[in-house]
Design an enzyme around this catalytic site. Structure first.
Site, short mmCIF file in Angstrom:
data_model
loop_
_atom_site.label_atom_id
_atom_site.label_comp_id
_atom_site.label_asym_id
_atom_site.label_seq_id
_atom_site.Cartn_x
_atom_site.Cartn_y
_atom_site.Cartn_z
N HIS A 1 10.22 -8.72 -0.71
CA HIS A 1 9.64 -9.66 0.12
C HIS A 1 8.70 -8.95 1.21
O HIS A 1 7.64 -9.60 1.37
CB HIS A 1 10.57 -10.71 0.61
CG HIS A 1 10.08 -11.63 1.44
ND1 HIS A 1 10.73 -11.63 2.74
CD2 HIS A 1 9.63 -12.92 1.23
CE1 HIS A 1 10.22 -12.75 3.48
NE2 HIS A 1 9.44 -13.33 2.72
N GLU B 1 5.49 -7.93 0.01
CA GLU B 1 4.54 -9.06 -0.24
C GLU B 1 4.01 -9.64 0.94
O GLU B 1 3.01 -9.95 1.08
CB GLU B 1 5.58 -10.21 -0.98
CG GLU B 1 4.75 -11.41 -1.01
CD GLU B 1 5.58 -12.71 -0.50
OE1 GLU B 1 4.99 -13.15 0.68
OE2 GLU B 1 6.55 -13.01 -0.78
N HIS B 2 4.75 -9.50 2.04
CA HIS B 2 4.19 -9.89 3.45
C HIS B 2 3.16 -8.57 3.73
O HIS B 2 2.12 -9.01 4.40
CB HIS B 2 5.17 -9.92 4.50
CG HIS B 2 5.86 -11.31 4.62
ND1 HIS B 2 5.96 -11.91 5.91
CD2 HIS B 2 6.57 -12.16 3.54
CE1 HIS B 2 6.36 -13.36 5.44
NE2 HIS B 2 6.79 -13.03 4.18
N GLU C 1 11.74 -16.22 9.86
CA GLU C 1 11.95 -16.68 8.56
C GLU C 1 13.49 -16.88 8.19
O GLU C 1 13.88 -17.72 7.80
CB GLU C 1 11.02 -16.03 7.45
CG GLU C 1 11.08 -16.64 6.27
CD GLU C 1 10.02 -15.95 4.99
OE1 GLU C 1 9.53 -14.68 5.41
OE2 GLU C 1 10.03 -16.61 4.15
#
Lengths: 429, 429
Positions: free
Chosen positions: B62, B65-66, B142
């Site tokens: 993740h 991906e960011h 998040e």
């Protein structure tokens, strides 16, 4: 009962067309065939909702919307639920601020069933006291759910701060007190007064022909129902509160949720394309100024974006963000700085050009689904606007000029005129 | 580089076709032209994600991906953000349990730009330390957001309860500790090992021709990149924990959130149509047994539904509901009763027939958008399954037999074999 073709999209190989019929009983019927679609989106909008409620009846529109699903003249609650779902379709209802809508999406051969079940929901609900006792509990749970979701309840808090006791500031679900006190007579009075052809707009898009839609509505009894009470629902003029700050203390959550905003643009305002341009460039995606500044450069939020709703008489809009309590003030200051720059300087020519291109592309992409076309069709009648093809809308985007942008930016996006609400462990200023 | 047409939908006037090319460098390219569409959905799936992480690197997929959005060889973060948005399109990325995907939706004339920017994100991200410092903060926000949202965090709690320390039980975002400790070398190692043609599937649907898609990918450099490391990511066999209950105390919220469930069906399991039928009839909509019982008859919840995810090696599924703390036990008992009846008796013939009709209709409606067709195309390659037209899928639905339903109901839907997690002021049992 003339069928009039009132507009068409010229782009793409096949140009869809909007048809409209205004029936003698007051019902407005709109349709747009979408080539290539296998399904139909079918919706009915009642011109009555939260805005037309008295304070002690807050939430009655939403309660009625729930109650019609508990049983109608020929269908039990379970039969209503099964009616379209068992065909693979869906049936939904929404209470919004100005309208209450009942919507279906089905295969084209099931359009008749959609018109039949939605017709019964609107014209022939049973509204039984024993069902109300249960449905009240369900809505109290819905209220709890909203209260437990910070990025949901914060918008209710902001609406109340902007509009005060005016219906624009009401919670659509009502309050626990009003939901407990609302009774069958209140619900039935609203249904009788509002749920009749004179206050209804029907729209369908997808694999549908206008004549066929009228036939289907006729068979389901929509065309012979009588127009009812047409007394307008009174709505006091509304004015946004002056700039101020409100905080809701919640010690137990990890983020501070912030909304900074105020009165937005009304639906019929000719400056709304300019408004949409500024709104998009400020907070409409990851290329927007607020996202770039607050998330990309400062790393202070995962979620930061603008929001806006337009109504017939006014609008509401603002910026939402959620951030750690210890950096909330810094994040808010950064938001204000970005807004202030646009409010005082407008947009440079390069941003205007890029933004117009972005809006034009969004317009084309947004019109691909049958549901969005159904909405566009309904909107023309609900707000008494001319139908605008995508090409016509693009021309309006191209026509946005710098002066209007400057005016709109100054009138709506100056943070010193905004109302600030926050929810979390610590207040911001 | 043969282009093979491997299937077609026969219904509707125009039958779309799936095309597949397996390139020498390992890249798999799939496309399906959708008549009438103006846009293209374009996506790239990397076969690496949360499931392939070591415990101390939880969240690295993740985080990567960011990070790719922070800058690539020729584009700054802002240029990446602007690339498709300024054309009216959208660019998104998702880290799921088995795959990480990068997706765009654009007008057909912008397909080249979509392939170019997604290609750079995957093959040429900069991954700079100063960007990591900022992006870590964004991901910590998040995580806070998920923690503050009860109907979000409850599913993380349930996954952990079902799968324990196995990667199926990991939080996709990682933990605060892992996110703080993950550094550029971890991120770069993953990008180098996983982000190459041999582990990639590209799919596009909408206004797109297969030859044109291959040309566009070629111009954007996808076809000449070398296949990299193909060592399989090791994944230990997984077994669900035995039935037990866990409670997360949260005094400050108005509802108790409950998930009751466990191991679900794997992607390639031939019984999955029977599973989908039971899942839908139990909790797939307002006509479902759980909705009818818990909301319509008892009025105990606003939200009650089933959920399920299928992976290559296993699955996870269950029932979610949120209800007032004082009625949570009663609501849970009602859920168990509904499940127990299906687990012990299967489904009566009338429900089987109605359910099959419902599934068939849903299949047709779900295939109308370009994005859902892109997903279906990608799935055939990601799970090594044959392409099944809607007609073929409908035939599989029709073929569901009572014995399989009885077996699946007993194996997956018996509440005495489920794991219970709750979050709220008061525990349930």
């Amino acid at each position: 009962m003339a069928v009039v073709a009132i507009g068409a999209d010229k782009q793409g190989a096949e140009a869809p067309q909007l048809h409209r019929t205004d029936l003698p009983n007051g019902l407005t019927v709109l349709s747009e065939a979408v080539p290539g679609a296998r399904s139909v989106a079918f919706g009915a909008w009642v011109r009555a909702a939260t805005l037309h409620e008295r304070p002690e009846e807050m939430g009655v529109s939403h309660l009625l919307e729930h109650m019609v699903f508990k049983g109608t003249r020929t269908r039990s609650a379970q039969e209503i639920a099964l009616s379209l779902e068992t065909l693979g379709g869906s049936l939904d209802a929404y209470t919004e601020r100005e309208h209450t809508s009942y919507q279906a999406r089905v295969l084209d051969e099931h359009l008749g069933e959609a018109a039949s079940v939605i017709g019964e929901l609107i014209f022939e609900p049973l509204l039984k006291p024993e069902d109300l006792a249960l449905e009240r509990k369900v809505i109290l749970e819905e209220i709890s759910m909203v209260e437990d979701t910070p990025d949901d309840i914060i918008f209710d808090v902001h609406n109340r701060a902007v509009w005060g006791d005016h219906p624009h500031g009401y919670a659509i679900l009502g309050t626990r007190d009003t939901v407990k006190s609302l009774d069958i007579p209140h619900i039935r009075a609203l249904q009788e007064r509002a749920y009749h052809p004179g206050r209804l707009v029907v729209a369908a898009s997808g694999r549908v022909e206008h004549d066929q839609l009228l036939e289907v509505l006729d068979r389901a009894g929509w065309l012979t129902r009588a127009r009812g009470d047409m007394t307008p629902f009174a709505l006091d003029p509304v004015e946004a509160a002056g700039p101020h700050a409100e905080h809701v203390k919640r010690k137990d959550i990890a983020q501070t949720h912030i909304v900074l905003g105020g009165q937005g643009i009304a639906h019929g305002d000719s400056r709304r394309y300019a408004f949409a341009l500024i709104d998009m460039l400020l907070g409409g995606g990851m290329s927007s100024r607020l996202f770039q500044r607050v998330r990309e450069e400062l790393g202070l939020a995962y979620s930061v974006h603008t929001f806006s709703s337009a109504f017939a008489d006014t609008g509401v809009h603002g910026v939402y963000l959620a951030t750690a309590p210890e950096s909330a003030q810094e994040a808010l200051d950064a938001v204000r700085e970005v807004l202030r720059e646009v409010a005082s300087e407008g947009l440079p020519e390069a941003d205007m050009l890029a933004g117009k291109r972005q809006l034009r592309g969004q317009l084309v992409l947004s019109m691909e689904g049958v549901s969005s076309r159904m909405y566009r069709a309904a909107t023309t009648a609900l707000y008494g606007e001319p139908f605008r093809s995508v090409d016509e809308q693009m021309a309006l985007v191209d026509a946005i000029d710098e002066d209007t942008v400057r005016d709109v930016a100054r009138d709506f996006f100056d943070p010193d005129r905004h109302i600030l609400v926050s929810l979390g462990p610590k207040a911001v200023r």
